[in-house]
Write an enzyme that holds these catalytic residues in place. Structure first.
Site, short mmCIF file in Angstrom:
data_model
loop_
_atom_site.label_atom_id
_atom_site.label_comp_id
_atom_site.label_asym_id
_atom_site.label_seq_id
_atom_site.Cartn_x
_atom_site.Cartn_y
_atom_site.Cartn_z
N ASP A 128 -9.30 -5.50 -5.43
CA ASP A 128 -8.92 -4.50 -4.44
C ASP A 128 -9.72 -3.23 -4.69
O ASP A 128 -9.52 -2.54 -5.69
CB ASP A 128 -7.41 -4.22 -4.55
CG ASP A 128 -6.87 -3.41 -3.39
OD1 ASP A 128 -7.66 -2.70 -2.74
OD2 ASP A 128 -5.66 -3.48 -3.14
N HIS B 20 -7.58 -5.97 -0.67
CA HIS B 20 -6.34 -5.29 -0.26
C HIS B 20 -5.63 -6.14 0.80
O HIS B 20 -5.65 -5.84 1.99
CB HIS B 20 -6.69 -3.91 0.29
CG HIS B 20 -5.54 -2.95 0.32
ND1 HIS B 20 -4.81 -2.61 -0.80
CD2 HIS B 20 -4.97 -2.26 1.35
CE1 HIS B 20 -3.87 -1.74 -0.47
NE2 HIS B 20 -3.94 -1.52 0.84
N SER C 218 0.83 -1.19 0.00
CA SER C 218 0.00 0.00 0.00
C SER C 218 0.88 1.25 0.00
O SER C 218 1.69 1.44 -0.90
CB SER C 218 -0.97 -0.05 1.19
OG SER C 218 -2.05 0.83 0.99
#
Length: 620
Positions: free
Chosen positions: A304, A335, A196
Site C-alpha cells: 500500500d 490500498h 482508510s
C-alpha cells in the site's frame, strides 16, 4: 491453557445466546446460532431505518454552537418486540463525496422522506438479518453533520464517540422533528469497521477507551497522521495536503464556508520543514493505545503506497505491548479492501469475528493463528504472530565494488554518490551491476535457499555530505524473474470484473450484490520489496532539525517500511542507496549534495527469520 478474563466472559455469554429464551416473554424474538454462526432469520426489507442527530462536545467551525453529528441506523424490526442487538458502525467522511467501496456507493435518500434507501457497502444487507444493527455515521463537517472537517484532529476523532455514548445511555439523540430517541434495543456492545479514513475513525474512537466499543476492524487506516504525509523528516505528500483532504470530504456547498478552518490547518501543518510538531500529537493514535480496551481485527496491504504499512506495524506493536486481543491479515495488494481481495474468506472471518465479540458466540476464532499473510497471488499462509516468530535483526554489510556480506568491509573504504533530484525510481533499481553516478548498488550472489524477512529493516550508515542538508534514500530489491501481484498497476493489484455475487438480503432499493474481482499479476524481473527515506538534518530528532557541517561524517539509523517477504532461491538481494527519492517524497532536497559513505560502518539490518544462521544457509 490459562483462561484470560475476556475469554471467560465470552464463553459465559455464549451459553446464553445459543440456549436461553427470556422467561418473561417466551415469544420474544431471539438470535439463532447454527454451525457456529448467527443465522439470517430477520428481515431486511422490513428493517427499521432511522436518521438521528446528536450534539457533539466541540465546535469545529467556531460559530459558537456545538457541532451536530448525523447518523443513519438500520436494525431488525424484531428490536421493536424486545430483541436486543449489537451495533456495527462505519463512521466516514466520504458518504456524500468520494463515497465507499470499489463501486463508489453513496448514501441515497431516493424518495425524499429523510431516510436512507441506498446504504453503501454490504454490512447492512448481510448483518441486519443476522441480528445486528448497522450505523453509518457522517463525520463532523460531512454528509448531514454540521461543522467542518479537520483531517484527523480531535473534532474528527471524537465524532463517533458520542454515538457510542448514545447507544449506552450516556448521550441524547433526536430525530429530524426534534423528538428524543433512545437505543433501548441495544445490547451494550458495538464494533466499528472501515477502510482508510473510516478505519482511522474507528481507531480514534477505540483509543478514547469509550465504554461499549468492544471491537474494531480497521482496514488500511492511518494510525500516525505524521507518517501519512511525512517520513523521517521528509515531506512525502504535496504542500497543504492535510487541508486539501479536508476540502475533498466537505460537501461542495459548504467548502467556501469551511475555508477559514482549512486555512488554520494549512498554517499549522509545518510543510516548510517536515518536522514533527504539536500539530501531529492529536493525529497520533499509537501513543494512545494504552487507553484502548477494544479488540482489533487489522487488515493492511503490504504494498500500500497510499497508507503505507508502517501504520500497521506501529499500531500492531502497541497492541502487543498492551496485551490487547488482536488478529491481522497482510496482503500483497495496495490500498484495497479485503472484500475485493479474498471475499469469501473475509466475509466469513468478519462474520465470526463480530459473532464472537458482539454476540458472544463461542466459535473458536481466537484460538486460530493470529496472522494471515498472502505470499503470492491468492496463496496465503498463517503464523502465530507478526513479526513471524524467529525473526531476528541481522546485519548485512556493504562491501567495496557492490557486494553484500555478513562481515564489515576491511579498512577505511569509502564510496560516494551525487544526489539527483530528477533520478527516477526505475533508473535507481535497474542494472544493479552497473556503476551509476547518482546511486550506489550492493547486490548479493544468487541465494542457495529461500530467505524469509519479517518485520522492519533499518539502514545504519556513517556518511558525510558536502552541504548543510540532504535526503538519504534506500530501496531493498528482489532481483529475479517471477510472477507477482501487479500492485503498482491500475487497480493496485486487482481487476474489477463484470460479474457480480451477492452477500446478504435485498430490498427494492438496495441489494447486497457487488462486482467480483481477480488478481492482477505480471511477470517481472525484479520487485521493490521495501524502501525508506530520511532527512539528514533530523538525524537526532524529528522535532528539531540540526544542519550538517559539510564534510563531517555522521551516523544515520532509520527504518524502511515493514515487510514480510520471502526471497526465493536463485534470486539476488539488492540494496540501492540514493539521496533524493522523488517517487517517495514530494519534496526533493534542493542541496544536490555529494554523499560519501564509510563502508566499514555502513549496513542494512534485515529482519531475517532464523537470523544469521538462515542468512548463512541461504548463501548470503
Amino acid at each position: 491453557m490459562k483462561r484470560v478474563p475476556w475469554m471467560t466472559a465470552i464463553i459465559a455469554v455464549a451459553a446464553l445466546v445459543v440456549s436461553a429464551t427470556p422467561a418473561s416473554a417466551a415469544d420474544t424474538p431471539t438470535i439463532v446460532v447454527a454451525d457456529g454462526v448467527t443465522q439470517p432469520v430477520f428481515g431486511y426489507s422490513d428493517a427499521i431505518r432511522e436518521k438521528l442527530f446528536i450534539d457533539s462536545t466541540f465546535d469545529s467551525d467556531h460559530d459558537g454552537l456545538r457541532d451536530i453529528i448525523a447518523f443513519d441506523v438500520i436494525r431488525p424490526r424484531a428490536t421493536e418486540q424486545g430483541l436486543k442487538v449489537p451495533v456495527i458502525m462505519d463512521a466516514s467522511p466520504y458518504y456524500t463525496t468520494v463515497c465507499r467501496g470499489n463501486e463508489s456507493e453513496c448514501k441515497q435518500d431516493l424518495d425524499g422522506d429523510g431516510l436512507l434507501d441506498k446504504w453503501p457497502l454490504f454490512y447492512d444487507n448481510y448483518f441486519v438479518p443476522r441480528g445486528y444493527a448497522v450505523i453509518l455515521l457522517d463525520m463532523v463537517g460531512t454528509g448531514s453533520s454540521t461543522g467542518c472537517p479537520t483531517t484527523n484532529a480531535n473534532e474528527d476523532n471524537l465524532s463517533a464517540k458520542q454515538a457510542i455514548n448514545w447507544l449506552n445511555g450516556r448521550a441524547t439523540a433526536r430525530d429530524a422533528a426534534g423528538r428524543i430517541v433512545e437505543a433501548d434495543w441495544d445490547n451494550g456492545k458495538a464494533g466499528m469497521v472501515g477502510k482508510s479514513y473510516d478505519g482511522s475513525l474507528a481507531l480514534s474512537t477505540a483509543v478514547t477507551g469509550v465504554k461499549g466499543l468492544t471491537t474494531v476492524v480497521p482496514i488500511s487506516p492511518p494510525t500516525e497522521y505524521y507518517d501519512y504525509v511525512r517520513s523521517n523528516g521528509v515531506v512525502t505528500r504535496g504542500n497543504d495536503y492535510v487541508s486539501g483532504l479536508a476540502n475533498t470530504v466537505t460537501n461542495p456547498d459548504r467548502r467556501a464556508y469551511c475555508a477559514p478552518v482549512r486555512a488554520e490547518i494549512g498554517a499549522a501543518d509545518g510543510d516548510d520543514t517536515g518536522d514533527y510538531t504539536a500539530f501531529w500529537n492529536e493525529r497520533s493514535y499509537v501513543k494512545k493505545v494504552p487507553n484502548q480496551t477494544a479488540s482489533v481485527l487489522f487488515y493492511h496491504g503490504l504494498n500500500d503506497d497510499n497508507v503505507r504499512p508502517d501504520h500497521f506495524s506501529k499500531y500492531w506493536n502497541a497492541l502487543a505491548e498492551n496485551n490487547i486481543p488482536r488478529k491481522a491479515w497482510l496482503s500483497q495488494e495496495g490500498h484495497v479492501d479485503p472484500f475485493d481481495v479474498r471475499r469469501t474468506v473475509w466475509v466469513s472471518t468478519l462474520h465470526r469475528w463480530f459473532d464472537f465479540w458482539l454476540h458472544g458466540v463461542a466459535n473458536g476464532i481466537m484460538d486460530e493463528p493470529r496472522i494471515d499473510i498472502e505470499r503470492s497471488a491468492d496463496t496465503w499462509e498463517t503464523f502465530a504472530d507478526w513479526p513471524v516468530p524467529g525473526s531476528t535483526p541481522t546485519e548485512v554489510y556493504f562491501q567495496p565494488g557492490g557486494d553484500l556480506g555478513l562481515v564489515p568491509a576491511a579498512g577505511p573504504v569509502t564510496e560516494s554518490l551525487q544526489d539527483s533530484t530528477t533520478q527516477s525510481q526505475n533508473t535507481m533499481v535497474q542494472n544493479p551491476d552497473a556503476v551509476q553516478a547518482n546511486r550506489l548498488a550492493y547486490v548479493s550472489d544468487p541465494l542457495t535457499a529461500p530467505l524469509h524477512l519479517s518485520g522492519t529493516a533499518r539502514l545504519q550508515v556513517r556518511a558525510a555530505a558536502d552541504k548543510t542538508d540532504t535526503n538519504l534514500g534506500v530501496i531493498l530489491v528482489d532481483y529475479g524473474t517471477a510472477e507477482r501481484v501487479a500492485h503498482r498497476q491500475s487497480g493496485e493489484g486487482i481487476i474489477t470484473l463484470t460479474t457480480s455475487d451477492c452477500w446478504g438480503e435485498n430490498s427494492a432499493t438496495d441489494d447486497g450484490c457487488y462486482r467480483q474481482t481477480a488478481k492482477r499479476v505480471a511477470t517481472s524481473d525484479l520487485e521493490i520489496v521495501t524502501k525508506g527515506i530520511h532527512d539528514a538534518a533530523n538525524r537526532q530528532s524529528l522535532r528539531v532539525a540540526a544542519p550538517l557541517t559539510p564534510g563531517t561524517a555522521y551516523n544515520y539509523d532509520f527504518p524502511l517500511l515493514p515487510e514480510d517477504y520471502v526471497f526465493p532461491a536463485g534470486h539476488r538481494i539488492g540494496v540501492i542507496v540514493v539521496g533524493s527519492y522523488p517517487q517517495y517524497s514530494s519534496q526533493a532536497d534542493p542541496n544536490n549534495a555529494r554523499i560519501t559513505y564509510q563502508l566499514r560502518n555502513s549496513k542494512i539490518q534485515l529482519p531475517i527469520v532464523g537470523g544469521t544462521a538462515a542468512a548463512h544457509a541461504a548463501g548470503l
